[in-house]
Motif scaffolding. Sequence first.
Motif, PDB file in Angstrom:
ATOM      1  N   ILE A   1      33.928  26.932 -32.231  1.00 42.44           N
ATOM      2  CA  ILE A   1      33.803  28.151 -33.024  1.00 42.44           C
ATOM      3  C   ILE A   1      33.067  29.160 -32.143  1.00 42.44           C
ATOM      4  O   ILE A   1      31.904  28.936 -31.787  1.00 42.44           O
ATOM      5  CB  ILE A   1      33.035  27.913 -34.338  1.00 42.44           C
ATOM      6  CG1 ILE A   1      33.782  26.907 -35.208  1.00 42.44           C
ATOM      7  CG2 ILE A   1      32.835  29.238 -35.082  1.00 42.44           C
ATOM      8  CD1 ILE A   1      33.038  26.523 -36.474  1.00 42.44           C
ATOM      9  N   GLU A   2      33.753  30.199 -31.776  1.00 45.62           N
ATOM     10  CA  GLU A   2      33.164  31.232 -30.926  1.00 45.62           C
ATOM     11  C   GLU A   2      32.205  32.104 -31.726  1.00 45.62           C
ATOM     12  O   GLU A   2      32.354  32.261 -32.937  1.00 45.62           O
ATOM     13  CB  GLU A   2      34.271  32.115 -30.320  1.00 45.62           C
ATOM     14  CG  GLU A   2      35.262  31.366 -29.441  1.00 45.62           C
ATOM     15  CD  GLU A   2      34.687  30.893 -28.121  1.00 45.62           C
ATOM     16  OE1 GLU A   2      33.628  31.417 -27.677  1.00 45.62           O
ATOM     17  OE2 GLU A   2      35.269  29.967 -27.524  1.00 45.62           O
ATOM     18  N   ASP A   3      31.240  32.681 -31.029  1.00 43.71           N
ATOM     19  CA  ASP A   3      30.292  33.630 -31.623  1.00 43.71           C
ATOM     20  C   ASP A   3      29.593  33.064 -32.860  1.00 43.71           C
ATOM     21  O   ASP A   3      29.451  33.736 -33.881  1.00 43.71           O
ATOM     22  CB  ASP A   3      30.993  34.952 -31.971  1.00 43.71           C
ATOM     23  CG  ASP A   3      31.564  35.626 -30.736  1.00 43.71           C
ATOM     24  OD1 ASP A   3      30.945  35.518 -29.660  1.00 43.71           O
ATOM     25  OD2 ASP A   3      32.625  36.252 -30.846  1.00 43.71           O
ATOM     26  N   HIS A   4      29.152  31.814 -32.733  1.00 44.19           N
ATOM     27  CA  HIS A   4      28.425  31.197 -33.839  1.00 44.19           C
ATOM     28  C   HIS A   4      27.367  30.272 -33.280  1.00 44.19           C
ATOM     29  O   HIS A   4      27.675  29.466 -32.396  1.00 44.19           O
ATOM     30  CB  HIS A   4      29.381  30.402 -34.730  1.00 44.19           C
ATOM     31  CG  HIS A   4      28.685  29.717 -35.850  1.00 44.19           C
ATOM     32  ND1 HIS A   4      28.131  30.389 -36.910  1.00 44.19           N
ATOM     33  CD2 HIS A   4      28.408  28.412 -36.067  1.00 44.19           C
ATOM     34  CE1 HIS A   4      27.567  29.537 -37.727  1.00 44.19           C
ATOM     35  NE2 HIS A   4      27.722  28.330 -37.240  1.00 44.19           N
ATOM     36  N   PRO A   5      26.128  30.321 -33.668  1.00 37.11           N
ATOM     37  CA  PRO A   5      25.598  31.088 -34.791  1.00 37.11           C
ATOM     38  C   PRO A   5      25.241  32.543 -34.454  1.00 37.11           C
ATOM     39  O   PRO A   5      24.896  33.304 -35.365  1.00 37.11           O
ATOM     40  CB  PRO A   5      24.346  30.307 -35.189  1.00 37.11           C
ATOM     41  CG  PRO A   5      23.876  29.690 -33.917  1.00 37.11           C
ATOM     42  CD  PRO A   5      25.131  29.387 -33.138  1.00 37.11           C
ATOM     43  N   THR A   6      25.318  32.905 -33.183  1.00 36.22           N
ATOM     44  CA  THR A   6      25.117  34.303 -32.797  1.00 36.22           C
ATOM     45  C   THR A   6      26.276  34.720 -31.914  1.00 36.22           C
ATOM     46  O   THR A   6      27.088  33.894 -31.483  1.00 36.22           O
ATOM     47  CB  THR A   6      23.787  34.509 -32.039  1.00 36.22           C
ATOM     48  OG1 THR A   6      23.829  33.770 -30.813  1.00 36.22           O
ATOM     49  CG2 THR A   6      22.591  34.064 -32.870  1.00 36.22           C
ATOM     50  N   LYS A   7      26.325  35.996 -31.576  1.00 37.82           N
ATOM     51  CA  LYS A   7      27.459  36.548 -30.829  1.00 37.82           C
ATOM     52  C   LYS A   7      27.749  35.825 -29.511  1.00 37.82           C
ATOM     53  O   LYS A   7      28.888  35.612 -29.161  1.00 37.82           O
ATOM     54  CB  LYS A   7      27.238  38.031 -30.567  1.00 37.82           C
ATOM     55  CG  LYS A   7      28.427  38.689 -29.881  1.00 37.82           C
ATOM     56  CD  LYS A   7      28.291  40.169 -29.815  1.00 37.82           C
ATOM     57  CE  LYS A   7      29.391  40.882 -29.096  1.00 37.82           C
ATOM     58  NZ  LYS A   7      30.494  40.163 -28.571  1.00 37.82           N
TER      59      LYS A   7
ATOM     60  N   THR B   1      27.606  20.285 -31.846  1.00 36.70           N
ATOM     61  CA  THR B   1      26.455  20.773 -31.093  1.00 36.70           C
ATOM     62  C   THR B   1      26.702  22.231 -30.734  1.00 36.70           C
ATOM     63  O   THR B   1      27.841  22.700 -30.783  1.00 36.70           O
ATOM     64  CB  THR B   1      26.208  19.910 -29.834  1.00 36.70           C
ATOM     65  OG1 THR B   1      24.961  20.269 -29.236  1.00 36.70           O
ATOM     66  CG2 THR B   1      27.320  20.072 -28.811  1.00 36.70           C
ATOM     67  N   PHE B   2      25.653  22.933 -30.387  1.00 38.75           N
ATOM     68  CA  PHE B   2      25.774  24.339 -30.004  1.00 38.75           C
ATOM     69  C   PHE B   2      25.706  24.496 -28.495  1.00 38.75           C
ATOM     70  O   PHE B   2      25.193  23.625 -27.793  1.00 38.75           O
ATOM     71  CB  PHE B   2      24.661  25.166 -30.669  1.00 38.75           C
ATOM     72  CG  PHE B   2      24.776  25.227 -32.162  1.00 38.75           C
ATOM     73  CD1 PHE B   2      25.730  26.040 -32.763  1.00 38.75           C
ATOM     74  CD2 PHE B   2      23.948  24.479 -32.973  1.00 38.75           C
ATOM     75  CE1 PHE B   2      25.850  26.105 -34.144  1.00 38.75           C
ATOM     76  CE2 PHE B   2      24.063  24.535 -34.357  1.00 38.75           C
ATOM     77  CZ  PHE B   2      25.009  25.348 -34.938  1.00 38.75           C
ATOM     78  N   SER B   3      26.197  25.617 -28.006  1.00 37.23           N
ATOM     79  CA  SER B   3      26.202  25.881 -26.571  1.00 37.23           C
ATOM     80  C   SER B   3      24.800  25.870 -25.982  1.00 37.23           C
ATOM     81  O   SER B   3      24.626  25.534 -24.801  1.00 37.23           O
ATOM     82  CB  SER B   3      26.893  27.219 -26.273  1.00 37.23           C
ATOM     83  OG  SER B   3      26.314  28.265 -27.034  1.00 37.23           O
ATOM     84  N   PHE B   4      23.775  26.199 -26.766  1.00 41.96           N
ATOM     85  CA  PHE B   4      22.401  26.191 -26.271  1.00 41.96           C
ATOM     86  C   PHE B   4      21.749  24.818 -26.410  1.00 41.96           C
ATOM     87  O   PHE B   4      20.597  24.630 -26.055  1.00 41.96           O
ATOM     88  CB  PHE B   4      21.549  27.265 -26.972  1.00 41.96           C
ATOM     89  CG  PHE B   4      21.536  27.173 -28.471  1.00 41.96           C
ATOM     90  CD1 PHE B   4      20.676  26.306 -29.134  1.00 41.96           C
ATOM     91  CD2 PHE B   4      22.391  27.961 -29.224  1.00 41.96           C
ATOM     92  CE1 PHE B   4      20.665  26.233 -30.518  1.00 41.96           C
ATOM     93  CE2 PHE B   4      22.384  27.900 -30.611  1.00 41.96           C
ATOM     94  CZ  PHE B   4      21.522  27.030 -31.256  1.00 41.96           C
ATOM     95  N   GLN B   5      22.506  23.855 -26.916  1.00 45.88           N
ATOM     96  CA  GLN B   5      21.992  22.499 -27.025  1.00 45.88           C
ATOM     97  C   GLN B   5      22.561  21.653 -25.879  1.00 45.88           C
ATOM     98  O   GLN B   5      22.128  21.829 -24.758  1.00 45.88           O
ATOM     99  CB  GLN B   5      22.328  21.907 -28.395  1.00 45.88           C
ATOM    100  CG  GLN B   5      21.556  22.552 -29.524  1.00 45.88           C
ATOM    101  CD  GLN B   5      21.961  22.016 -30.882  1.00 45.88           C
ATOM    102  OE1 GLN B   5      23.138  21.756 -31.139  1.00 45.88           O
ATOM    103  NE2 GLN B   5      20.985  21.865 -31.761  1.00 45.88           N
TER     104      GLN B   5
ATOM    105  N   TYR C   1      32.681  20.940 -31.453  1.00 42.35           N
ATOM    106  CA  TYR C   1      32.951  19.698 -32.178  1.00 42.35           C
ATOM    107  C   TYR C   1      33.500  18.712 -31.159  1.00 42.35           C
ATOM    108  O   TYR C   1      34.447  19.035 -30.431  1.00 42.35           O
ATOM    109  CB  TYR C   1      33.945  19.946 -33.330  1.00 42.35           C
ATOM    110  CG  TYR C   1      33.333  20.782 -34.404  1.00 42.35           C
ATOM    111  CD1 TYR C   1      32.669  20.178 -35.477  1.00 42.35           C
ATOM    112  CD2 TYR C   1      33.346  22.172 -34.345  1.00 42.35           C
ATOM    113  CE1 TYR C   1      32.071  20.945 -36.470  1.00 42.35           C
ATOM    114  CE2 TYR C   1      32.751  22.949 -35.326  1.00 42.35           C
ATOM    115  CZ  TYR C   1      32.122  22.324 -36.375  1.00 42.35           C
ATOM    116  OH  TYR C   1      31.519  23.080 -37.350  1.00 42.35           O
ATOM    117  N   LEU C   2      32.885  17.538 -31.092  1.00 36.27           N
ATOM    118  CA  LEU C   2      33.243  16.549 -30.089  1.00 36.27           C
ATOM    119  C   LEU C   2      33.561  15.208 -30.729  1.00 36.27           C
ATOM    120  O   LEU C   2      33.023  14.872 -31.794  1.00 36.27           O
ATOM    121  CB  LEU C   2      32.112  16.371 -29.086  1.00 36.27           C
ATOM    122  CG  LEU C   2      31.793  17.593 -28.239  1.00 36.27           C
ATOM    123  CD1 LEU C   2      30.584  18.307 -28.780  1.00 36.27           C
ATOM    124  CD2 LEU C   2      31.567  17.220 -26.803  1.00 36.27           C
ATOM    125  N   VAL C   3      34.403  14.443 -30.046  1.00 35.67           N
ATOM    126  CA  VAL C   3      34.815  13.117 -30.497  1.00 35.67           C
ATOM    127  C   VAL C   3      34.839  12.172 -29.302  1.00 35.67           C
ATOM    128  O   VAL C   3      35.218  12.564 -28.200  1.00 35.67           O
ATOM    129  CB  VAL C   3      36.232  13.168 -31.135  1.00 35.67           C
ATOM    130  CG1 VAL C   3      36.785  11.769 -31.360  1.00 35.67           C
ATOM    131  CG2 VAL C   3      36.206  13.934 -32.431  1.00 35.67           C
TER     132      VAL C   3
END
Length: 140
Positions: free
Chosen positions: A122-128, A102-106, A134-136
């Motif tokens: 993953i830092e700075d993805h999909p934007t800066k 998931t993304f930080s904005f989700q 990734y979660l488990v």
Amino acid sequence: MQIIQQWNQEDSEYIRQKLIEYNSSKLPEEIKKPVENISFMVKNDKGEILGGITGTIFWHHLHINFLWIDESLRGKGYGKKLLDYIEETARENKCRLIQLDTFSFQAPDFYQKYGYQIVGIIEDHPTKDCQQYYLVKRLM
């Protein structure tokens, strides 16, 4: 010998199948079972989809592909109910874990609230200013 750039569904499927064959040759028989796609939907009285969760079961785990709730239903417990349904399905299928990204904005906090642990970022993805998480959640 040449390397060419092209997209072709048939060629892509061939490459996918060859990797699956290789992976299967390295795994014990008890882990090999048919891939199963699953989904649960939230529908209104008109049959319109207002939310849903999709996943894939393979190698004794469930991968959540997508979880979406229409903005009109957010905060009303439907996301949690969908997560409960898919987790129960994972348990019924003897999955050892559930994984997703998931993304930080989700919704990384949503998943953590229900026992999912961050195993990678993953830092700075999909934007800066964004991150991909990734979660488990271990079931056994």
